[in-house]
Design an enzyme around this catalytic site. Structure first.
Site: not given
Ligand code: RBF
Length: 159
Positions: A22, A57, A82, A86, A88
């Site tokens: 991500f 995550f 970043i 939301t 999240h």
């Molecule tokens: N993962 C990141 O590494 N950086 C982020 O900025 C990020 N923003 C997310 C925002 C939302 C609304 C969601 C649902 C997930 C985001 N994720 C982000 C992904 C998260 O780390 C994970 O890979 C997923 O939620 C799948 O479990």
């Protein structure tokens, strides 16, 4: 009195780098910084394993599994969050960072935090750009210091 500290040269130590995909452009910049620091510390390529995961995550559980099974001296955790509009951001940032700390405490394997949490993309770019302020590089330097420190602890506090 004894005083121990890690060393800048970590040849023979083994490292894993867990990298979130991500915000990939940012995390690849952090990864480059980390790899450069390992090369400067004389760590061989065959002693480094790069593990890619979907997002920040997923970093802690992966780092935990590697620490339990992988025979590494330290794990370097790389991700980029970043702040969006939301909740999240706060949830993922705090759970990822706390779980990385918990994984290190549970396994006794040092885990370096190279997960950016920024308000803007510009801030993230600045922290992942080439140079000495690259946060992936800083995380790798912490991992090198901790890996070499723990090798000394395992050796039984040599005179
Ligand atoms: N993962 C990141 O590494 N950086 C982020 O900025 C990020 N923003 C997310 C925002 C939302 C609304 C969601 C649902 C997930 C985001 N994720 C982000 C992904 C998260 O780390 C994970 O890979 C997923 O939620 C799948 O479990």
């Amino acid at each position: 009195m004894k005083e121990l500290r890690g060393a800048p040269i970590a040849s023979g130590c083994r490292f894993a780098i867990v990298v979130a995909r991500f915000n990939e452009e940012i995390t690849e910049g952090l990864l480059r910084g980390a790899r450069e620091a390992l090369v400067e510390a004389a760590v061989r390529d065959e002693d480094v394993t790069i593990v890619r995961v979907p997002g920040s995550f997923e970093i802690p559980v992966t780092a935990l599994r590697i620490a339990e099974t992988g025979g590494v001296d330290a794990v370097i955790c790389i991700g980029c969050l970043i702040k969006g509009d939301t909740m999240h951001f706060e949830y993922i940032a705090s759970s990822a960072c706390q779980a990385i700390a918990a994984a290190a405490a549970a396994t006794g394997v040092p885990m370096a935090l190279g997960v950016l949490t920024t308000l803007t993309e510009e801030q993230a770019v600045a922290r992942a750009s080439a140079g000495r302020d690259n946060k992936g590089r800083e995380a790798a330097l912490a991992a090198i210091e901790m890996a070499t420190l723990f090798r000394q602890l395992e050796e039984g506090y040599p005179e």
